[in-house]
Motif scaffolding. Structure first.
Motif, PDB file in Angstrom:
ATOM      1  N   TRP A  89       0.804  -0.984   0.362  1.00  0.00           N
ATOM      2  CA  TRP A  89      -0.107   0.287   0.099  1.00  0.00           C
ATOM      3  C   TRP A  89       1.114   1.053   0.335  1.00  0.00           C
ATOM      4  O   TRP A  89       1.960   1.214   0.604  1.00  0.00           O
ATOM      5  CB  TRP A  89      -0.706  -0.025   0.490  1.00  0.00           C
ATOM      6  CG  TRP A  89      -1.847  -0.755   0.890  1.00  0.00           C
ATOM      7  CD1 TRP A  89      -2.905  -0.936   0.377  1.00  0.00           C
ATOM      8  CD2 TRP A  89      -2.553  -1.802   1.563  1.00  0.00           C
ATOM      9  NE1 TRP A  89      -3.722  -2.498   0.587  1.00  0.00           N
ATOM     10  CE2 TRP A  89      -3.724  -2.779   1.787  1.00  0.00           C
ATOM     11  CE3 TRP A  89      -2.415  -1.978   3.390  1.00  0.00           C
ATOM     12  CZ2 TRP A  89      -4.329  -3.783   2.267  1.00  0.00           C
ATOM     13  CZ3 TRP A  89      -2.790  -2.560   4.516  1.00  0.00           C
ATOM     14  CH2 TRP A  89      -3.662  -3.758   4.085  1.00  0.00           C
ATOM     15  N   THR A  90       0.270   1.970  -0.226  1.00  0.00           N
ATOM     16  CA  THR A  90       1.024   4.056  -0.506  1.00  0.00           C
ATOM     17  C   THR A  90       0.243   4.891   0.041  1.00  0.00           C
ATOM     18  O   THR A  90      -1.129   5.090   0.169  1.00  0.00           O
ATOM     19  CB  THR A  90       0.848   3.849  -2.073  1.00  0.00           C
ATOM     20  OG1 THR A  90       1.750   2.974  -2.709  1.00  0.00           O
ATOM     21  CG2 THR A  90       1.537   5.210  -2.024  1.00  0.00           C
ATOM     22  N   GLU A  91       0.692   5.868   1.084  1.00  0.00           N
ATOM     23  CA  GLU A  91       0.311   6.717   1.511  1.00  0.00           C
ATOM     24  C   GLU A  91      -0.038   7.285   1.190  1.00  0.00           C
ATOM     25  O   GLU A  91       0.115   7.892   0.006  1.00  0.00           O
ATOM     26  CB  GLU A  91       1.437   7.021   2.975  1.00  0.00           C
ATOM     27  CG  GLU A  91       1.453   6.204   4.450  1.00  0.00           C
ATOM     28  CD  GLU A  91       2.410   6.765   4.359  1.00  0.00           C
ATOM     29  OE1 GLU A  91       2.211   7.611   5.715  1.00  0.00           O
ATOM     30  OE2 GLU A  91       3.727   6.576   4.974  1.00  0.00           O
ATOM     31  N   GLU A  92      -1.257   7.910   1.132  1.00  0.00           N
ATOM     32  CA  GLU A  92      -1.410   9.582   0.836  1.00  0.00           C
ATOM     33  C   GLU A  92      -2.311  10.533   1.613  1.00  0.00           C
ATOM     34  O   GLU A  92      -1.979  10.397   2.572  1.00  0.00           O
ATOM     35  CB  GLU A  92      -3.554   8.695   0.166  1.00  0.00           C
ATOM     36  CG  GLU A  92      -2.807   7.548  -0.733  1.00  0.00           C
ATOM     37  CD  GLU A  92      -4.268   7.453  -1.292  1.00  0.00           C
ATOM     38  OE1 GLU A  92      -5.543   8.623  -1.571  1.00  0.00           O
ATOM     39  OE2 GLU A  92      -4.253   6.164  -2.686  1.00  0.00           O
ATOM     40  N   PRO A  93      -2.285  11.236   0.986  1.00  0.00           N
ATOM     41  CA  PRO A  93      -2.607  12.644   1.541  1.00  0.00           C
ATOM     42  C   PRO A  93      -3.902  12.404   2.705  1.00  0.00           C
ATOM     43  O   PRO A  93      -4.602  12.349   2.221  1.00  0.00           O
ATOM     44  CB  PRO A  93      -2.941  13.925   1.084  1.00  0.00           C
ATOM     45  CG  PRO A  93      -2.170  13.388  -0.211  1.00  0.00           C
ATOM     46  CD  PRO A  93      -1.808  12.223  -0.456  1.00  0.00           C
TER      47      PRO A  93
ATOM     48  N   ASP B 256      -3.679  10.397   5.313  1.00  0.00           N
ATOM     49  CA  ASP B 256      -2.368   9.563   6.514  1.00  0.00           C
ATOM     50  C   ASP B 256      -2.117   9.816   7.571  1.00  0.00           C
ATOM     51  O   ASP B 256      -1.433  10.170   7.313  1.00  0.00           O
ATOM     52  CB  ASP B 256      -2.544   8.348   5.790  1.00  0.00           C
ATOM     53  CG  ASP B 256      -3.391   7.458   4.258  1.00  0.00           C
ATOM     54  OD1 ASP B 256      -4.321   7.653   4.432  1.00  0.00           O
ATOM     55  OD2 ASP B 256      -2.884   6.890   3.407  1.00  0.00           O
TER      56      ASP B 256
ATOM     57  N   TRP C 299      -0.091   7.171   9.405  1.00  0.00           N
ATOM     58  CA  TRP C 299       0.557   5.860   9.339  1.00  0.00           C
ATOM     59  C   TRP C 299       1.691   5.935  10.709  1.00  0.00           C
ATOM     60  O   TRP C 299       2.458   6.571  10.159  1.00  0.00           O
ATOM     61  CB  TRP C 299       0.477   5.588   7.977  1.00  0.00           C
ATOM     62  CG  TRP C 299      -0.335   4.892   6.875  1.00  0.00           C
ATOM     63  CD1 TRP C 299      -1.448   5.541   7.126  1.00  0.00           C
ATOM     64  CD2 TRP C 299      -0.272   4.676   5.891  1.00  0.00           C
ATOM     65  NE1 TRP C 299      -2.446   5.064   6.190  1.00  0.00           N
ATOM     66  CE2 TRP C 299      -1.640   4.416   5.312  1.00  0.00           C
ATOM     67  CE3 TRP C 299       0.349   3.656   4.754  1.00  0.00           C
ATOM     68  CZ2 TRP C 299      -1.651   3.441   4.205  1.00  0.00           C
ATOM     69  CZ3 TRP C 299       0.332   3.326   3.494  1.00  0.00           C
ATOM     70  CH2 TRP C 299      -1.191   2.857   3.457  1.00  0.00           C
TER      71      TRP C 299
ATOM     72  N   ASP D  30       1.205  -4.743   5.996  1.00  0.00           N
ATOM     73  CA  ASP D  30       1.083  -3.904   4.571  1.00  0.00           C
ATOM     74  C   ASP D  30       0.806  -5.433   3.341  1.00  0.00           C
ATOM     75  O   ASP D  30       1.890  -5.768   2.450  1.00  0.00           O
ATOM     76  CB  ASP D  30       3.241  -3.625   4.641  1.00  0.00           C
ATOM     77  CG  ASP D  30       2.833  -3.102   2.819  1.00  0.00           C
ATOM     78  OD1 ASP D  30       1.747  -2.543   2.242  1.00  0.00           O
ATOM     79  OD2 ASP D  30       3.840  -2.413   2.231  1.00  0.00           O
TER      80      ASP D  30
ATOM     81  N   VAL E 118      -9.102   4.326   3.778  1.00  0.00           N
ATOM     82  CA  VAL E 118      -9.444   4.586   3.167  1.00  0.00           C
ATOM     83  C   VAL E 118     -11.122   5.153   4.376  1.00  0.00           C
ATOM     84  O   VAL E 118     -10.834   6.323   4.125  1.00  0.00           O
ATOM     85  CB  VAL E 118     -10.512   4.402   1.679  1.00  0.00           C
ATOM     86  CG1 VAL E 118     -11.820   5.248   1.526  1.00  0.00           C
ATOM     87  CG2 VAL E 118      -9.392   3.960   0.844  1.00  0.00           C
TER      88      VAL E 118
ATOM     89  N   ARG F  58      -8.018   7.078   6.569  1.00  0.00           N
ATOM     90  CA  ARG F  58      -8.343   8.608   6.578  1.00  0.00           C
ATOM     91  C   ARG F  58      -9.760   9.262   6.448  1.00  0.00           C
ATOM     92  O   ARG F  58      -9.348  10.757   7.096  1.00  0.00           O
ATOM     93  CB  ARG F  58      -7.918   7.936   4.851  1.00  0.00           C
ATOM     94  CG  ARG F  58      -7.716   9.966   4.385  1.00  0.00           C
ATOM     95  CD  ARG F  58      -7.435   9.264   3.450  1.00  0.00           C
ATOM     96  NE  ARG F  58      -6.654   8.136   2.777  1.00  0.00           N
ATOM     97  CZ  ARG F  58      -6.829   7.664   1.956  1.00  0.00           C
ATOM     98  NH1 ARG F  58      -7.450   7.298   1.071  1.00  0.00           N
ATOM     99  NH2 ARG F  58      -5.717   6.213   2.035  1.00  0.00           N
ATOM    100  N   HIS F  59     -10.876   8.561   6.332  1.00  0.00           N
ATOM    101  CA  HIS F  59     -12.396   9.607   6.308  1.00  0.00           C
ATOM    102  C   HIS F  59     -12.072  10.105   7.800  1.00  0.00           C
ATOM    103  O   HIS F  59     -12.896  11.066   8.162  1.00  0.00           O
ATOM    104  CB  HIS F  59     -13.460   8.914   5.826  1.00  0.00           C
ATOM    105  CG  HIS F  59     -14.279   9.466   5.456  1.00  0.00           C
ATOM    106  ND1 HIS F  59     -15.023   9.781   3.891  1.00  0.00           N
ATOM    107  CD2 HIS F  59     -15.651  10.011   6.625  1.00  0.00           C
ATOM    108  CE1 HIS F  59     -16.244  10.976   4.537  1.00  0.00           C
ATOM    109  NE2 HIS F  59     -16.636  10.222   6.364  1.00  0.00           N
TER     110      HIS F  59
END
Length: 246
Positions: free
Chosen positions: A102-106, A108, A110, A194, A205, A208-209
């Protein structure tokens, strides 16, 4: 003569590879047997361990295996190490098929760790109600923590922390469903591996939400010198070309 390939499986990629190879090659899929009702691939299937490097090497020789593809879970480090040693001993072509992580996104939050014990240590300061999705075999690392644990697994765990609610379920999961689950149990931190699986990515997701921290366990490294691909198409091409199966 039809060539014989051993696929070390248990993942969606392993099942897809077996389907795409059949019937051009003879495919034997091996499952560890840790899930009571596994999803079975097409072709021949064996279930259970091999008995370490020695047992696997003997099995490969006895069954005239022409190539081995390790498409096990990215955290099945012991199986991968044994397969690498056994195939090297016999000169059998060996490939690891491992989906990208997985890749971190704005947005997140982690927290990367290198072991399950580090994950338990990280949880201490991150929250009191933990969604634990590392697998039923890792619960022992959290046994001494005075926290609430929501544990999700395909089969019921043998042992678990004192304050635990178990949900038996199998992906794929939806973002809306994960948000509802997290809110229902007032979860304030998630622990995961991971795995890179699209079937279980919805929880990231959802986190993140909701602005929740996620403790992410890094993958174990592959044995030195092992060839790796990330897609079923690449694995099939290797089998049909580089391993001499064409």
């Amino acid at each position: 003569m039809t060539r014989t390939v051993l696929v070390l499986g248990g993942t969606g990629e392993a099942r897809q590879l077996a389907e795409e190879l059949h019937p051009d090659l003879r495919v034997i899929s091996s499952l560890a047997g840790r899930v009571r009702e596994p999803k079975l691939p097409v072709g021949e299937v064996r279930i259970g361990g091999f008995g370490g490097v020695e047992g696997l090497a003997a099995w490969l020789a006895d069954n005239d295996i022409d190539a081995v593809v390790d498409a096990t879970h990215p955290f099945a480090a012991t199986m991968t190490a044994s397969a690498a040693k056994a195939t090297a001993r016999l000169g059998v072509p060996f490939l690891v098929l491992r989906r990208p992580g997985w890749t971190e996104e704005p947005g997140d939050r982690w927290h990367w760790v290198n072991s399950i014990n580090e994950a338990a240590e990280a949880v201490k300061s991150l929250g009191d109600r933990v969604f634990l999705t590392t697998g039923r075999r890792d619960l022992h690392a959290f046994a001494e923590l005075d926290k609430f644990f929501l544990v999700r697994s395909v089969d019921a765990p043998d042992g678990q922390p004192r304050r635990t609610h178990v949900v038996l379920d199998r992906g794929p999961f939806t973002v809306d469903g994960e948000i509802e689950l997290l809110r229902e149990h007032a979860i304030d931190v998630i622990v995961t591996k991971d795995s890179g699986s699209p079937m279980t990515a919805a929880k990231l997701v959802a986190a993140r939400h909701l602005g929740l921290p996620v403790v992410v366990l890094r993958r174990p490294p592959l044995p030195e010198g092992v060839r790796e691909v990330t897609t079923v198409a690449e694995a099939r091409a290797w089998l049909m070309r580089d391993s001499g199966a064409e």
